[in-house]
Design a protein around this motif. Structure first.
Motif, PDB file in Angstrom:
ATOM      1  N   GLN A   1      11.152   5.139  -9.073  1.00 57.36           N
ATOM      2  CA  GLN A   1       9.852   5.159  -9.755  1.00 57.36           C
ATOM      3  C   GLN A   1       9.917   5.993 -11.025  1.00 57.36           C
TER       4      GLN A   1
ATOM      5  N   GLY B   1       6.709  -2.384  -8.529  1.00 52.63           N
ATOM      6  CA  GLY B   1       5.453  -1.714  -8.169  1.00 52.63           C
ATOM      7  C   GLY B   1       4.904  -2.198  -6.841  1.00 52.63           C
ATOM      8  N   PHE B   2       4.956  -3.499  -6.611  1.00 51.33           N
ATOM      9  CA  PHE B   2       4.504  -4.093  -5.346  1.00 51.33           C
ATOM     10  C   PHE B   2       5.342  -3.557  -4.188  1.00 51.33           C
ATOM     11  N   HIS B   3       6.651  -3.482  -4.422  1.00 51.68           N
ATOM     12  CA  HIS B   3       7.570  -2.976  -3.407  1.00 51.68           C
ATOM     13  C   HIS B   3       7.268  -1.506  -3.083  1.00 51.68           C
ATOM     14  N   PHE B   4       7.051  -0.701  -4.107  1.00 50.34           N
ATOM     15  CA  PHE B   4       6.737   0.710  -3.881  1.00 50.34           C
ATOM     16  C   PHE B   4       5.405   0.859  -3.141  1.00 50.34           C
ATOM     17  N   HIS B   5       4.432   0.041  -3.513  1.00 48.25           N
ATOM     18  CA  HIS B   5       3.117   0.102  -2.865  1.00 48.25           C
ATOM     19  C   HIS B   5       3.218  -0.297  -1.394  1.00 48.25           C
ATOM     20  N   ARG B   6       3.965  -1.362  -1.121  1.00 46.53           N
ATOM     21  CA  ARG B   6       4.120  -1.824   0.268  1.00 46.53           C
ATOM     22  C   ARG B   6       4.812  -0.788   1.134  1.00 46.53           C
ATOM     23  N   ARG B   7       5.638   0.036   0.538  1.00 48.02           N
ATOM     24  CA  ARG B   7       6.336   1.073   1.299  1.00 48.02           C
ATOM     25  C   ARG B   7       5.503   2.349   1.425  1.00 48.02           C
ATOM     26  N   GLY B   8       4.282   2.312   0.892  1.00 45.26           N
ATOM     27  CA  GLY B   8       3.391   3.464   1.013  1.00 45.26           C
ATOM     28  C   GLY B   8       3.788   4.646   0.167  1.00 45.26           C
TER      29      GLY B   8
ATOM     30  N   ALA C   1       1.793   6.638  -6.056  1.00 48.97           N
ATOM     31  CA  ALA C   1       1.777   5.875  -7.310  1.00 48.97           C
ATOM     32  C   ALA C   1       2.137   6.787  -8.480  1.00 48.97           C
TER      33      ALA C   1
END
Length: 168
Positions: free
Chosen positions: A5, A128-135, A138
């Motif tokens: 990130q 970003g989607f991948h990072f969000h799905r992994r909790g 941000a």
């Protein structure tokens, strides 16, 4: 993953700070580094699971610029884009340069650049989607907001001082 990130944020910052982000070399380096980062993140953790319909729409969207640079027979281009086919025939035929195949794109190199940018945007979205799905927290939006604030303050300083140079 936090490192990925931060790297993504640094890539965005470096692109914007490199002559305002409007130089082709800055964009090409950004596309390359985002591609390498996405490759390593997805290689290590797996490709993000997108729902089927959005995944199909994304693939179709990604195909648009690449289809435009495929050389097609002149008769096909005349059906799909009659104005471009006649313009190309009018300009190049007198010089003997009109070939049997044309691309739908008027400027294929610009279409390739736009296609690479689109791929880069998709990879950033998927990261970003991948990072969000992994909790994960941000970090990227905070870094992008910080870049925006810095650029705004820098622009105000340039405006009020009359200094029209990027850095030095």
């Amino acid at each position: 993953m936090k490192t990925a990130q931060l790297l993504l944020g640094l890539i965005a910052a470096a692109t914007v700070l490199a002559f305002g982000g409007d130089q082709p070399i800055a964009w090409r380096l950004m596309v390359l580094t985002v591609g390498v980062l996405a490759f390593f993140v997805f290689w290590k953790t797996g490709w993000p699971d997108l729902p089927r319909i959005p995944a199909i729409l994304v693939v179709l969207l990604m195909l648009i610029p690449w289809i435009q640079i495929i050389p097609l027979p002149r008769s096909v281009v005349a059906v799909l884009s009659p104005a471009w086919a006649s313009t190309q025939q009018t300009i190049l035929a007198p010089w003997g340069l009109a070939g049997d195949h044309l691309t739908l794109s008027v400027q294929p190199q610009s279409t390739v650049d736009a296609g690479l940018r689109l791929v880069c945007y998709l990879l950033v979205f998927l990261l970003g989607f991948h990072f969000h799905r992994r909790g994960m927290p941000a970090i990227l939006p905070v870094l992008l907001a910080g870049i925006g604030l810095f650029e705004a303050a820098y622009g105000l300083v340039q405006y009020f001082t009359g200094w029209r140079y990027i850095f030095f």
